[in-house]
Design an enzyme around this catalytic site. Structure first.
Site, short mmCIF file in Angstrom:
data_model
loop_
_atom_site.label_atom_id
_atom_site.label_comp_id
_atom_site.label_asym_id
_atom_site.label_seq_id
_atom_site.Cartn_x
_atom_site.Cartn_y
_atom_site.Cartn_z
CE LYS A 1 7.91 10.69 35.51
NZ LYS A 1 9.42 10.24 35.28
N GLY B 1 8.50 10.60 30.36
CA GLY B 1 9.14 10.40 29.13
C GLY B 1 8.89 9.20 28.44
CG HIS C 1 5.19 7.93 36.79
ND1 HIS C 1 4.53 7.75 35.48
CD2 HIS C 1 6.28 6.92 36.59
CE1 HIS C 1 5.29 7.24 34.61
NE2 HIS C 1 6.14 6.60 35.14
CG HIS C 2 6.66 8.14 42.42
ND1 HIS C 2 7.45 9.29 42.43
CD2 HIS C 2 7.44 7.44 41.21
CE1 HIS C 2 8.58 9.41 41.63
NE2 HIS C 2 8.50 8.18 41.06
CB THR D 1 12.91 11.35 32.01
OG1 THR D 1 12.62 11.78 33.24
CG2 THR D 1 13.04 10.19 31.73
N1 LIG Z 1 14.90 5.62 32.32
C1 LIG Z 1 14.65 5.07 33.23
O1 LIG Z 1 14.34 4.02 33.10
C2 LIG Z 1 13.84 5.77 34.51
C3 LIG Z 1 13.47 5.23 35.40
C4 LIG Z 1 12.90 5.83 36.75
C5 LIG Z 1 13.48 7.24 36.81
N2 LIG Z 1 13.97 8.07 35.71
C6 LIG Z 1 14.30 9.12 35.84
O2 LIG Z 1 15.85 9.26 36.41
C7 LIG Z 1 15.91 10.53 37.06
C8 LIG Z 1 16.07 10.16 38.50
O3 LIG Z 1 14.87 9.53 39.09
P1 LIG Z 1 14.86 9.44 40.77
O4 LIG Z 1 13.76 8.84 41.10
O5 LIG Z 1 16.06 8.76 41.25
O6 LIG Z 1 15.29 10.98 41.35
P2 LIG Z 1 15.59 11.41 42.67
O7 LIG Z 1 15.22 12.75 42.82
O8 LIG Z 1 15.50 10.44 43.83
O9 LIG Z 1 17.29 11.48 42.58
C9 LIG Z 1 17.90 12.51 41.39
C10 LIG Z 1 19.37 12.74 42.44
O10 LIG Z 1 20.25 13.55 41.70
C11 LIG Z 1 20.82 14.37 42.39
N3 LIG Z 1 21.63 15.35 41.76
C12 LIG Z 1 21.33 16.69 41.76
N4 LIG Z 1 22.36 17.51 41.18
C13 LIG Z 1 23.33 16.35 40.66
C14 LIG Z 1 24.33 16.58 39.83
N5 LIG Z 1 24.89 17.86 39.61
N6 LIG Z 1 25.21 15.47 39.58
C15 LIG Z 1 24.79 14.33 40.05
N7 LIG Z 1 23.48 14.11 40.82
C16 LIG Z 1 22.79 15.10 40.97
C17 LIG Z 1 19.84 14.55 43.50
O11 LIG Z 1 20.83 14.92 44.72
C18 LIG Z 1 19.09 13.47 43.68
O12 LIG Z 1 19.63 12.60 44.46
C19 LIG Z 1 14.59 11.17 36.82
O13 LIG Z 1 14.80 11.95 35.61
C20 LIG Z 1 13.54 10.17 36.63
O14 LIG Z 1 12.67 10.71 35.78
C21 LIG Z 1 14.22 7.29 34.57
#
Ligand SMILES: NC(=O)c1ccc[n+]([C@@H]2O[C@H](COP(=O)([O-])OP(=O)(O)OC[C@H]3O[C@@H](n4cnc5c(N)ncnc54)[C@H](O)[C@@H]3O)[C@@H](O)[C@H]2O)c1
Length: 238
Positions: free
Chosen positions: A139, A145, A135-136, A77
């Site tokens: 975030k 989003g 949220h936690h 997001t």
């Molecule tokens: N659409 C949905 O249903 C939904 C649900 C939950 C979270 N989200 C979103 O998903 C995203 C991730 O959430 P999360 O809780 O897993 O976060 P998180 O911070 O735990 O994980 C994100 C990961 O992306 C990695 N990363 C950094 N650069 C990268 C790259 N170039 N290529 C690939 N990976 C890379 C990081 O090392 C990290 O481990 C956030 O934007 C969150 O808002 C969306």
């Protein structure tokens, strides 16, 4: 299916569990730019990619999938400014992508109810709409989003609203969104219409991350073999 996981944080790990339980293979895991350098060619051998990474890298990840003809499910997001450009690129280059600010089936039902309720409330000017999300504490983005989508969908329908605000605004044309960051809360969204007489509320409370992971894996299964830019409502048939 051979799945490429782009982002192996909290959501990447949840998706891995869910995908394995549905007998898919996690063919590739990429969690940073260094891992991209060693694995770009392996991406082209994947059936589908699922991106839950970070706003700063998501568009590069999507373009890499487009270049390698790999359909992609995007859950990351907070990159709204680039969404239109990616949508156009996807269609122009005949690629496949499904994007959702929230992959939970329950939330997508709430999206539909939110639109229906806004149509009913369009003539009921005495009701003020507000949106509240919790949220936690980890975030990064606020408002979520999901809250922004709820607000934008209502703005498209309600004649008396033309924008949303993440800070308390007295402008009656605004929908105020309140963001709370507390402990370990997965994600709670509340839509509230309030008048001097009564209030109506619709609430979605995620109990854990499994709902997002299930929706994302179902979307990955659905998008293989398609071309175009899709949303969850296309998959769910709302
Ligand atoms: N659409 C949905 O249903 C939904 C649900 C939950 C979270 N989200 C979103 O998903 C995203 C991730 O959430 P999360 O809780 O897993 O976060 P998180 O911070 O735990 O994980 C994100 C990961 O992306 C990695 N990363 C950094 N650069 C990268 C790259 N170039 N290529 C690939 N990976 C890379 C990081 O090392 C990290 O481990 C956030 O934007 C969150 O808002 C969306």
């Amino acid at each position: 299916m051979k799945i490429a996981l782009l982002g192996y944080g909290k959501m990447g790990k949840e998706i891995e569990k869910l995908a394995l339980s549905r007998h898919h293979e996690i063919f590739l895991k990429i969690d940073n730019e260094v891992e991209w350098r060693n694995n770009l060619e392996k991406l082209s051998e994947s059936d589908v990619a699922i991106d839950f990474s970070m706003p700063g890298c998501v568009t590069d990840n999507i373009k890499r999938c487009f270049q390698k003809n790999v359909p992609i499910v995007v859950g990351t997001t907070a990159w709204f400014e680039e969404l239109d450009e990616i949508n156009k690129l996807c269609v122009q280059t005949d690629q496949a992508m499904i994007y959702a600010s929230n992959f939970s089936i329950g939330v997508n039902i709430i999206f539909e109810i939110n639109r229906k309720l806004a149509r009913i409330m369009n003539g009921q000017n005495e009701y003020e709409l507000t949106i509240d999300e919790t949220h936690h504490i980890h975030k990064i983005d606020a408002p979520s989003g999901t809250a922004i989508k709820l607000a934008n969908d209502a703005i498209d329908i309600l004649d008396r609203k033309n924008a949303w605000s993440g800070t308390a605004s007295l402008d009656t044309g605004m929908i105020n969104i309140t963001s709370n960051r507390e402990g370990n809360i997965t994600g709670t969204h509340l839509i509230k219409y309030e008048s001097d007489i009564d209030s109506l509320e619709i609430k979605h409370e995620a109990k854990n991350r499994q709902g997002f992971a299930l929706g994302a894996v179902l979307a990955a299964e659905w998008i293989v073999g398609k071309s175009g830019f899709f949303e969850m409502k296309d998959m769910l048939g709302f």
